[in-house]
Design a protein around this motif. Structure first.
Motif, PDB file in Angstrom:
ATOM      1  N   TRP A   1       1.063   7.726  -1.153  1.00  0.00           N
ATOM      2  CA  TRP A   1       1.010   7.914   0.300  1.00  0.00           C
ATOM      3  C   TRP A   1      -0.417   8.192   0.766  1.00  0.00           C
ATOM      4  CZ3 TRP A   1      -0.467  11.640   3.782  1.00  0.00           C
ATOM      5  CH2 TRP A   1       0.049  11.544   5.080  1.00  0.00           C
TER       6      TRP A   1
ATOM      7  N   TYR B   1       3.753   3.036   5.657  1.00  0.00           N
ATOM      8  CA  TYR B   1       4.192   3.419   4.317  1.00  0.00           C
ATOM      9  C   TYR B   1       5.716   3.456   4.404  1.00  0.00           C
ATOM     10  CZ  TYR B   1       4.429   5.893  -0.090  1.00  0.00           C
ATOM     11  OH  TYR B   1       4.701   6.230  -1.383  1.00  0.00           O
TER      12      TYR B   1
ATOM     13  N   HIS C   1      -2.613   5.145   0.818  1.00  0.00           N
ATOM     14  CA  HIS C   1      -2.225   4.223   1.882  1.00  0.00           C
ATOM     15  C   HIS C   1      -2.808   4.674   3.216  1.00  0.00           C
ATOM     16  CE1 HIS C   1       0.456   1.452   4.082  1.00  0.00           C
ATOM     17  NE2 HIS C   1       0.700   0.889   2.914  1.00  0.00           N
TER      18      HIS C   1
END
Ligand code: A3P
Length: 280
Positions: A161, A41, A164
């Motif tokens: 986030w 990320y 991911h």
């Protein structure tokens, strides 16, 4: 965020760096067994790990005899930063990406190649991103609070986030994958380097491992123009306003986030984060 980002298959990308067509074409990108992917990320230690991998694989990078820029040693898969003819590159190819698991080439999703996934405390990634926005032309400069709300809503490059990290972790059995955290790398870089080598089946002598560790420290990297991304074109970033190698510490979020912001962040993130097995 429309001017800076576009949404493709459920996730945001930086405009001008990729197109829906270029992203769709990656589905059929041919994977070699020897390919080594680094997936992160954004602002989670990508450049750091790119450099480590480059040091592990390129003796000339380790001993300083070769001048190639890191961006050319380990180019981006989905971002059009360098013109790369992947089919002509020698094996093993080192490839960097911020893609969610479901948009990577299908060969990779079917277990070909290797993936190293590095994650970092999302509050530190957010704060790093905030500083990045001051010198990246691909990001809108926003008040911290406004950026944080976008981050919590997933309206930033690479999306939410949690999506991911959870996505990659939930699908770990589809990949040959090693998870590492920025925090463990900070705590014990040598162990992390050895972990990476062992995962990749790459044998380094003690001295070579020492060299990798030494050259991958924050101070060495900051001053190494082969490693610090200062070669990145000026239409992408303005290096008079900031640097990729900014501070390089754990917990910098405490210097920016107010108590209220921290509570708000926890309110949105905590439950899902507690289910992740990572110590951040
Ligand atoms: P900070 O902004 O908190 O300093 P990415 O490469 O994914 O964009 O992440 C950038 C972050 O990684 C920056 O964080 C940068 O300082 C940090 N970083 C890069 N190299 C590092 C190193 N050798 N040691 C520690 N942190 C490093």
């Amino acid at each position: 965020p429309e001017k800076y980002l576009f949404k493709h298959k459920g996730v945001y990308f930086v405009s001008d760096m990729a197109t829906p067509d270029s992203l769709d074409a990656l589905e059929d990108f041919e994977i070699r067994d020897s390919d080594v992917f680094l997936v992160t990320y954004p602002k989670s230690g990508t450049v750091w790990t790119q450099h480590i991998l480059s040091l592990i694989y390129y003796e000339g990078h380790r001993n300083g005899t070769e001048e190639t820029d890191l961006l050319d040693r380990m180019p981006w898969l989905e971002y059009n930063v360098r013109n790369v003819d992947w089919s002509k590159r020698e094996s093993p190819r080192l490839i960097a990406s911020h893609l969610p698991y479901y948009l990577v080439p299908k060969g990779l999703r079917n277990g070909k190649g290797k993936v190293i996934y590095v994650l970092r405390n999302p509050k530190d990634a957010l704060v790093s991103c905030y500083h990045f926005s001051k010198f990246s032309h691909g990001m809108e400069e926003l008040e911290f609070e406004v950026l944080m709300e976008r981050f919590l809503a997933g309206k930033v490059g690479a999306g939410l986030w949690l999506d991911h990290v959870e996505g990659w972790f939930a699908h770990r059995d589809d990949f040959n994958i090693l998870f590492l955290t920025y925090e463990e790398m900070k705590k014990d870089l040598r162990s992390s380097v050895l972990k990476i080598c062992s995962f990749l089946g790459k044998k380094l002598t003690e001295e070579e491992a020492d060299e990798v560790v030494d050259k991958a420290t924050f101070d060495k990297m900051r001053n190494d123009r082969r490693a610090n991304y200062e070669h990145l074109e000026s239409d992408l970033v303005d290096h008079t306003k900031g640097h990729f190698l900014r501070k390089g510490v754990v917990g910098d979020w405490k210097n920016i986030m107010t108590v209220a912001q921290n509570e708000r962040f926890n309110h949105v993130f905590q439950k899902r984060m507690e289910k992740l097995p990572f110590k951040l």
